[in-house]
Design an enzyme around this catalytic site. Sequence first.
Site, mmCIF file in Angstrom:
data_model
loop_
_atom_site.group_PDB
_atom_site.id
_atom_site.type_symbol
_atom_site.label_atom_id
_atom_site.label_comp_id
_atom_site.label_asym_id
_atom_site.label_seq_id
_atom_site.Cartn_x
_atom_site.Cartn_y
_atom_site.Cartn_z
ATOM 1 N N HIS A 178 0.859 -1.195 0.000
ATOM 2 C CA HIS A 178 0.000 0.000 0.000
ATOM 3 C C HIS A 178 0.892 1.241 0.000
ATOM 4 O O HIS A 178 2.077 1.153 0.330
ATOM 5 C CB HIS A 178 -0.884 0.022 1.255
ATOM 6 C CG HIS A 178 -0.080 0.130 2.501
ATOM 7 N ND1 HIS A 178 0.403 -0.985 3.166
ATOM 8 C CD2 HIS A 178 0.394 1.197 3.183
ATOM 9 C CE1 HIS A 178 1.114 -0.597 4.192
ATOM 10 N NE2 HIS A 178 1.140 0.723 4.240
ATOM 11 N N HIS A 213 5.922 6.412 -0.796
ATOM 12 C CA HIS A 213 6.691 5.210 -1.137
ATOM 13 C C HIS A 213 5.855 3.985 -0.807
ATOM 14 O O HIS A 213 4.901 4.074 -0.029
ATOM 15 C CB HIS A 213 7.999 5.165 -0.331
ATOM 16 C CG HIS A 213 7.774 5.025 1.145
ATOM 17 N ND1 HIS A 213 7.540 6.118 1.966
ATOM 18 C CD2 HIS A 213 7.683 3.938 1.952
ATOM 19 C CE1 HIS A 213 7.346 5.691 3.209
ATOM 20 N NE2 HIS A 213 7.421 4.372 3.229
HETATM 21 P P1 2AM Z 1 6.199 2.226 6.012
HETATM 22 O O1 2AM Z 1 5.516 1.556 4.861
HETATM 23 O O2 2AM Z 1 7.203 3.214 5.577
HETATM 24 O O3 2AM Z 1 6.704 1.246 7.027
HETATM 25 C C1 2AM Z 1 1.288 0.955 8.544
HETATM 26 O O4 2AM Z 1 2.179 0.661 9.549
HETATM 27 C C2 2AM Z 1 1.813 2.041 7.642
HETATM 28 O O5 2AM Z 1 2.057 3.207 8.378
HETATM 29 C C3 2AM Z 1 3.105 1.666 6.958
HETATM 30 O O6 2AM Z 1 2.992 1.995 5.597
HETATM 31 C C4 2AM Z 1 4.167 2.503 7.615
HETATM 32 O O7 2AM Z 1 5.069 3.064 6.751
HETATM 33 C C5 2AM Z 1 3.385 3.634 8.224
HETATM 34 N N1 2AM Z 1 3.952 3.978 9.522
HETATM 35 C C6 2AM Z 1 4.152 3.178 10.558
HETATM 36 N N2 2AM Z 1 4.666 3.850 11.600
HETATM 37 C C7 2AM Z 1 4.792 5.123 11.192
HETATM 38 C C8 2AM Z 1 5.260 6.306 11.795
HETATM 39 N N3 2AM Z 1 5.684 6.344 13.065
HETATM 40 N N4 2AM Z 1 5.264 7.425 11.063
HETATM 41 C C9 2AM Z 1 4.851 7.416 9.798
HETATM 42 N N5 2AM Z 1 4.397 6.329 9.167
HETATM 43 C C10 2AM Z 1 4.370 5.196 9.856
#
Ligand code: 2AM
Length: 182
Positions: free
Chosen positions: A36, A123
């Site tokens: 996603h 991303h």
């Molecule tokens: P990522 O894909 O870069 O890991 C569910 O966890 C989504 O939320 C993931 O896409 C993750 O990004 C994002 N996510 C998780 N923790 C986060 C944080 N502290 N700040 C921003 N995005 C976060």
Amino acid sequence: MRLFIAIDLSDAVKNQLEALRADIPGANWVRRSAYHLTLRFLGDDIAEDRLPVIRKQLELVKADPFELSLRGVGCFPSGGRKPARVLWVGVKSPPALQVLYGQVERAVLAAGFEEEDRPFTPHITLARLRLPRVEREVSRFLQRYEQFQSEAFPVSEFVLYSSVLTPQGAEYTPLLKVPLRG
Ligand code: 2AM
């Protein structure tokens, strides 16, 4: 609750992303069903009674549908000075994506969340890396897919997801889908 707002990808693009998996020791490749593009992470300890307000604000978002395509690969942290922890595919970011992001951010603030303090870096996470000293494999991966381009796919809705962390990885459940219709 752990909540985030995301855009889903087409099946064709998910096929293309699966094909990027490479042999990197200790890499945890994201499951196909979990790919996603995160628009906004809301937090991991959100009281359930905030959901109605979050839903209401997200349903007020007005934005046009648009097309998206993915381009290039990268890693976090980038720059190579610290070991990479995440491998991702980049997004050919059209103005419409920025507009949607801005609208979602406005809705999230109206629902009582703090402003996001990091810049939006669209991303799709492909893998999380657990072992140090895989720099060679990582740079090979980055070079190999530098020119990666996905086909374009339509974005006609965004989704509020809850995420439950399990030993097998995160389980995402869609709580609300908001159509984009201008
Ligand atoms: P990522 O894909 O870069 O890991 C569910 O966890 C989504 O939320 C993931 O896409 C993750 O990004 C994002 N996510 C998780 N923790 C986060 C944080 N502290 N700040 C921003 N995005 C976060």
